[in-house]
Motif scaffolding. Structure first.
Motif, short mmCIF file in Angstrom:
data_model
loop_
_atom_site.label_atom_id
_atom_site.label_comp_id
_atom_site.label_asym_id
_atom_site.label_seq_id
_atom_site.Cartn_x
_atom_site.Cartn_y
_atom_site.Cartn_z
N GLN A 1 9.56 64.02 -3.30
CA GLN A 1 8.76 64.81 -4.22
C GLN A 1 9.08 64.40 -5.65
N VAL A 2 8.04 64.07 -6.41
CA VAL A 2 8.22 63.66 -7.79
C VAL A 2 8.48 64.89 -8.66
N GLN A 3 9.54 64.84 -9.45
CA GLN A 3 9.91 66.00 -10.23
C GLN A 3 10.66 65.59 -11.50
N LEU A 4 10.36 66.29 -12.60
CA LEU A 4 11.13 66.20 -13.83
C LEU A 4 11.71 67.57 -14.10
N VAL A 5 12.99 67.63 -14.36
CA VAL A 5 13.65 68.92 -14.59
C VAL A 5 14.38 68.88 -15.91
N GLU A 6 13.98 69.77 -16.83
CA GLU A 6 14.66 69.88 -18.11
C GLU A 6 15.79 70.91 -18.02
N SER A 7 16.80 70.69 -18.82
CA SER A 7 17.89 71.65 -18.94
C SER A 7 18.50 71.53 -20.32
N GLY A 8 19.34 72.51 -20.67
CA GLY A 8 20.06 72.44 -21.94
C GLY A 8 19.51 73.35 -23.03
N GLY A 9 18.41 74.01 -22.75
CA GLY A 9 17.87 74.93 -23.76
C GLY A 9 18.74 76.17 -23.90
N GLY A 10 18.42 76.98 -24.90
CA GLY A 10 19.16 78.21 -25.10
C GLY A 10 18.95 78.76 -26.49
N LEU A 11 19.81 79.70 -26.84
CA LEU A 11 19.78 80.34 -28.15
C LEU A 11 20.86 79.72 -29.03
N VAL A 12 20.47 79.32 -30.23
CA VAL A 12 21.41 78.70 -31.15
C VAL A 12 21.11 79.19 -32.56
N GLN A 13 22.12 79.26 -33.39
CA GLN A 13 21.93 79.67 -34.78
C GLN A 13 21.35 78.53 -35.61
#
Length: 119
Positions: A1-13
């Motif tokens: 299955q072809v997939q792109l997965v993003e990570s690393g986002g969040g809340l930052v000042q």
């Protein structure tokens, strides 16, 4: 299955940093240019950065030039977006996308990761 997965986002000042990752499965990233896009509430999706598959050349939107850096690790089948000196206007959902060349039609989209810059 072809997939792109993003990570690393969040809340930052404001002024802080985040590193987003875009990991591929089901295909080899180094055959594609990889772009990062973002979409803020009530706004259209915009291109932020792109890295080519051929020679690793990079593109940055004027709004992020000098603050964001895109890179790829073909051994890990992953592309990164290092974001420094973040501003509240960088708040958006960030998506990575696979294209044959930068600015071409997108072949695959990731699901997105939220980045919020707020004090």
């Amino acid at each position: 299955q072809v997939q792109l997965v993003e990570s690393g986002g969040g809340l930052v000042q404001p002024g802080g940093s985040l590193r987003l990752s875009c990991a591929a499965s089901g295909f080899t990233l180094d055959n594609f240019a990889i772009g990062w896009f973002r979409q803020a509430p009530g706004k259209e999706r915009e291109a932020v950065s792109c890295i080519s598959s051929s020679d690793g050349s990079t593109y940055y939107a004027d709004s992020v030039k000098g603050r964001f850096t895109i890179s790829r690790d073909n051994a890990k089948n992953t592309v990164y977006l290092q974001m420094n000196s973040l501003k509240p206007e960088d708040t958006a959902v960030y998506y990575c996308a696979a294209q044959m060349r930068c600015f071409d039609r997108v072949d695959y989209w990731g699901q997105g990761t939220q980045v919020t810059v707020s004090s």
